[in-house]
Design an enzyme around this catalytic site. Structure first.
Site, PDB file in Angstrom:
ATOM      1  N   GLY A  27       0.779  -1.236   0.000  1.00 26.74           N
ATOM      2  CA  GLY A  27       0.000   0.000   0.000  1.00 26.74           C
ATOM      3  C   GLY A  27       0.805   1.278   0.000  1.00 26.74           C
ATOM      4  O   GLY A  27       0.344   2.310   0.496  1.00 26.74           O
ATOM      5  N   THR A  28       1.998   1.256  -0.630  1.00 28.23           N
ATOM      6  CA  THR A  28       2.759   2.516  -0.665  1.00 28.23           C
ATOM      7  C   THR A  28       2.069   3.545  -1.563  1.00 28.23           C
ATOM      8  O   THR A  28       2.160   4.747  -1.311  1.00 28.23           O
ATOM      9  CB  THR A  28       4.227   2.311  -1.113  1.00 28.23           C
ATOM     10  OG1 THR A  28       4.263   1.858  -2.454  1.00 28.23           O
ATOM     11  CG2 THR A  28       4.961   1.339  -0.199  1.00 28.23           C
ATOM     12  N   ASN A  29       1.379   3.097  -2.596  1.00 25.20           N
ATOM     13  CA  ASN A  29       0.633   4.057  -3.431  1.00 25.20           C
ATOM     14  C   ASN A  29      -0.555   4.633  -2.666  1.00 25.20           C
ATOM     15  O   ASN A  29      -0.860   5.822  -2.792  1.00 25.20           O
ATOM     16  CB  ASN A  29       0.190   3.407  -4.742  1.00 25.20           C
ATOM     17  CG  ASN A  29       1.295   3.408  -5.780  1.00 25.20           C
ATOM     18  OD1 ASN A  29       1.687   4.464  -6.271  1.00 25.20           O
ATOM     19  ND2 ASN A  29       1.847   2.240  -6.081  1.00 25.20           N
ATOM     20  N   LYS A  78      -6.202  -8.556  -8.279  1.00 29.57           N
ATOM     21  CA  LYS A  78      -7.278  -9.294  -8.949  1.00 29.57           C
ATOM     22  C   LYS A  78      -7.716  -8.532 -10.192  1.00 29.57           C
ATOM     23  O   LYS A  78      -7.857  -7.309 -10.156  1.00 29.57           O
ATOM     24  CB  LYS A  78      -8.491  -9.437  -8.011  1.00 29.57           C
ATOM     25  CG  LYS A  78      -8.210 -10.310  -6.819  1.00 29.57           C
ATOM     26  CD  LYS A  78      -8.547 -11.754  -7.116  1.00 29.57           C
ATOM     27  CE  LYS A  78      -8.275 -12.674  -5.973  1.00 29.57           C
ATOM     28  NZ  LYS A  78      -7.246 -13.674  -6.218  1.00 29.57           N
ATOM     29  N   ASN A 131      -6.097   2.967 -12.703  1.00 28.79           N
ATOM     30  CA  ASN A 131      -5.115   1.963 -12.296  1.00 28.79           C
ATOM     31  C   ASN A 131      -3.721   2.535 -12.508  1.00 28.79           C
ATOM     32  O   ASN A 131      -3.513   3.350 -13.406  1.00 28.79           O
ATOM     33  CB  ASN A 131      -5.295   0.701 -13.142  1.00 28.79           C
ATOM     34  CG  ASN A 131      -4.338  -0.410 -12.742  1.00 28.79           C
ATOM     35  OD1 ASN A 131      -4.108  -0.649 -11.551  1.00 28.79           O
ATOM     36  ND2 ASN A 131      -3.779  -1.091 -13.716  1.00 28.79           N
ATOM     37  N   HIS A 143       0.159   1.159 -13.305  1.00 31.40           N
ATOM     38  CA  HIS A 143       0.889  -0.035 -13.744  1.00 31.40           C
ATOM     39  C   HIS A 143       2.377   0.323 -13.849  1.00 31.40           C
ATOM     40  O   HIS A 143       2.726   1.354 -14.430  1.00 31.40           O
ATOM     41  CB  HIS A 143       0.347  -0.519 -15.096  1.00 31.40           C
ATOM     42  CG  HIS A 143       1.021  -1.782 -15.532  1.00 31.40           C
ATOM     43  ND1 HIS A 143       0.681  -3.007 -14.992  1.00 31.40           N
ATOM     44  CD2 HIS A 143       2.026  -2.006 -16.398  1.00 31.40           C
ATOM     45  CE1 HIS A 143       1.465  -3.929 -15.521  1.00 31.40           C
ATOM     46  NE2 HIS A 143       2.288  -3.354 -16.376  1.00 31.40           N
TER      47      HIS A 143
END
Ligand code: GAR
Length: 206
Positions: free
Chosen positions: A12-14, A91, A107, A109
């Protein structure tokens, strides 16, 4: 205030970079809920520390993908989420989920899409593939989620050099640093109503 629902699966660093950007006053938004695909991950701990409602919703507890996604949709709606932020969520979400939040899912990536993306490319696997291929440049992409895997309209990208002595871990760390700048920036642009989707292109309005 824009209400965010952040979906996570790991450290969860983002998520943290978004929380920090909000607390610093850079991003005018609120993390209304955090949902993890796994129990016990550090991202859930981060949410709790900031008094953000946090849930683990595990696929194995549901008979079908649709029921699994319905539970996540229900939680997001319960918390009045306006933008869904995928932050290391591993997921793949089906069209059923995507249709519940049309053009309202982002998102991040860890590569320059359309390279090193799609099914099977997540987390460290991406960086391993970049090094194995011998690419000299990789990077980060933030995009809207459509019904494919990593195929939606690109919002922001940032290039990151690959060094000769990089391991997947050193490369991941360099890329992650950029992720933590670019994701809050993309969410900020969205919160200011500055992102306009025109076909495959996202125009950033001044
Ligand atoms: C990040 O590097 C993110 O780009 C990647 O997972 C990591 C999650 O880290 N996402 C994907 O690979 C999606 N296909 P975090 O939990 O510390 O934010």
């Amino acid at each position: 205030m824009l209400k965010l629902g952040v979906l996570v699966s790991g450290s969860g660093t983002n998520l943290q970079s978004i929380i920090d950007s909000i607390e610093a006053g850079y991003l005018k938004a609120e993390v209304a809920v955090v949902i993890s695909s796994k129990k016990g991950v550090y991202a859930l701990e981060r949410a709790k520390r900031h008094n953000i409602p946090a849930y683990a919703v595990e696929r194995k507890n549901f008979d079908s993908q649709e029921k699994y996604e319905d539970k996540i949709i229900e939680l997001l709606k319960e918390h009045s989420v306006e933008l869904v932020v995928l932050a290391g969520f591993i997921k793949v979400l089906s069209p059923h989920f995507v249709r519940a939040f049309p053009s309202k899912i982002m998102n991040i990536h860890p590569s320059l899409i359309p390279s090193f993306c799609g099914k099977g490319f997540y987390g460290m696997k991406v960086h391993e593939a970049v090094i194995d291929y011998g690419a000299k440049i990789t990077g980060v992409t933030v995009h809207f989620v459509d019904e494919g895997t990593d195929t939606g309209p690109i919002i922001l990208q940032k290039a990151v050099p690959v060094e000769d002595d990089d391991t997947p871990e050193t490369l991941a760390a360099r890329v992650l640093k950029e992720e933590h700048k670019i994701y809050p920036e993309a969410v900020k642009l969205y919160s200011e109503g500055r992102l306009e989707i025109r076909g495959r292109r996202v125009i950033i309005k001044r």
